[in-house]
Design an enzyme around this catalytic site. Structure first.
Site, short mmCIF file in Angstrom:
data_model
loop_
_atom_site.label_atom_id
_atom_site.label_comp_id
_atom_site.label_asym_id
_atom_site.label_seq_id
_atom_site.Cartn_x
_atom_site.Cartn_y
_atom_site.Cartn_z
CB SER A 47 -13.86 4.88 5.28
OG SER A 47 -14.46 6.15 5.09
N PRO A 81 -14.25 10.54 8.09
CG PRO A 81 -13.14 12.32 9.16
CD PRO A 81 -13.63 11.87 7.81
CE1 TYR A 108 -2.97 -3.06 0.50
CE2 TYR A 108 -3.56 -2.26 2.68
CZ TYR A 108 -3.71 -3.18 1.66
OH TYR A 108 -4.60 -4.21 1.81
CB ALA A 149 -18.03 7.71 13.42
#
Length: 440
Positions: free
Chosen positions: A403, A406, A218, A410
């Protein structure tokens, strides 16, 4: 080998011996990150929950462990100063006081005869007995509750009969066959740049996630390490609270050893919680043996493989493995559930982890828009993403949705306040098409 066959004695005995050797070499028991250990762990039973505590290496902690060997210690603990629960020990232990600024989760000996569990910070001359593992400050404070609490300290977690591969959704972890506990939901970082990974990791840890997944391929291990360090600097987590996974490709023995050192340096950590062979390669055996050496040296805690989809592919690894793979990370989603492999590796205590839990780029919309999933989501007042992730966990898969948003991070973690029924699990199980999107 047949799917129901138990692991060979050679593999199990060698795995246990090497695990013990690694623990002795590092001077640390086999559980941090909320992971089951051996002789340096104790537990606090409070309000129906069990706190796992890693003991410090000092004479005070030794004396407390010796006290617990004689029997459980029960005490009434009360709030003091809005930062701790404190109770009388009823006896006096040796003191190793030093100026300390406590962190949430610290278990402290005060004046030799009182025990405190901190859920906030305080500075004084204390002796640290240990630290609660695997919980955020918010989770710890919620478990301890307000007002007085009856707390029982014990050498027993009450879960000694737990087997490797068993999910505990209360602690949000699964016991690995290496003896460590791994969070069952985390953040994937595929395609994120260093700066994006740093921000995403920070937000994930701030949200409460404790599992972060990356890979050498990555190119963002440095960013992952930066995000981790930021969270540590701000007191959100300690290193031992976070479970870091990375991956390496096949190569010769010497090259694999160097790659492990490079990964440690880029991540900025002293050990990696889980290292996977990214996919079958030219020298899997050489790479795997280098990983086993790194376990012995304390650089790695658990090892495994990724993108191995058949019993035959797994058997090839088992044929040369002295330390059992703890995790197999594969493509797993609504339309490719591969429960056959899950059942095949269950006798070994090997856990399957899902990348692409939403089907991956180009397919996410189809998965999140699936009529069955949407209907179930509406029923629970949850999003389709949350239903898919909850299904993954209840089906026994670790999930690592990726993702950089934020709010989405969550949302992905907010899946522990509802449960899918057996009939809903069966509805989702019927969506399986045995259809993979990638050919790795």
């Amino acid at each position: 080998m047949n799917p129901g066959k138990r692991p060979s004695g050679r593999i199990c005995i060698l795995a246990l011996a090497l695990l013990l050797l690694a623990g002795c070499g590092s001077g640390q028991a086999a559980e941090t990150n909320g992971m089951e250990g051996t002789d340096r762990m104790f537990y606090a039973h409070v309000n129906g929950s069990v706190l796992t505590i890693a003991a410090e290496d000092n004479s005070s902690a030794d004396a407390f462990l010796d006290l617990l060997k004689a029997g459980d210690v029960q005490m009434d603990m009360h709030d003091y100063g809005a930062f701790e629960k404190v109770g009388s020990l009823g006896t006096t232990l040796p003191r190793n006081d030093e100026p300390i600024t406590t962190e949430p989760g610290d278990v402290i000996l005060y004046q030799g005869n009182q025990v405190t569990i901190y859920y906030d910070v305080n500075s004084w001359n204390f002796t640290r007995l240990g630290r609660v593992q695997g919980l955020s400050p918010e989770e710890l404070k919620e478990i301890l509750g307000s007002g007085n609490a009856e707390v029982t300290f014990s050498l027993s977690s009450g879960k000694e009969d737990a087997e490797a591969g068993v999910f505990d959704l209360q602690s949000r972890t699964v016991l690995l066959n290496s003896g460590y506990r791994m969070p069952v939901i985390g953040l994937g970082t595929w395609t994120l740049s260093d700066s994006e990974a740093a921000d995403s990791v920070y937000h994930a840890l701030k949200t409460g996630m404790r599992l972060i997944d990356t890979a050498r391929y990555y190119g963002n291990e440095t960013g992952v390490g930066q995000g981790l360090q930021r969270a540590i600097d701000e007191g959100i987590v300690a290193r031992e609270d976070v479970f870091i996974t990375t991956k390496i490709y096949g190569g010769n023995y010497e090259r694999a050893g160097g790659i492990i050192n490079d990964a440690l340096a880029d991540l900025g950590v002293d050990y990696i919680d889980l290292l996977l062979i990214h996919q079958p390669g030219a020298d899997d055996e050489g790479v795997y043996k280098a990983m086993e050496d790194a376990v012995r040296d304390g650089q790695l805690r658990s090892i495994g493989i990724s993108n191995y989809y058949t019993p035959e592919a797994v058997d090839k690894v088992l044929s040369f493995a002295a330390i059992l793979p703890a995790v197999i990370q594969n493509e797993n989603h609504l339309y490719y559930q591969n429960t056959e492999l899950q059942e095949y590796v269950k006798p070994y205590g090997i856990v399957i982890e899902s990348w692409y839990p939403f089907g991956g780029r180009g397919h996410t919309g189809e998965h999140l828009g699936n009529e069955t999933v949407v209907r179930i989501a509406d029923r629970h007042n949850k999003t389709a993403a949350q239903v898919i992730l909850r299904w993954q966990l209840q089906a026994g898969f670790i999930a690592i949705p990726g993702s950089s948003n934020p709010e989405h991070i969550a949302e992905n973690y907010d899946i522990f306040d509802f449960e899918l029924s057996n009939s809903e699990m069966e509805e989702i199980r019927q969506l399986d098409r045995h259809e993979r999107y990638e050919n790795w």
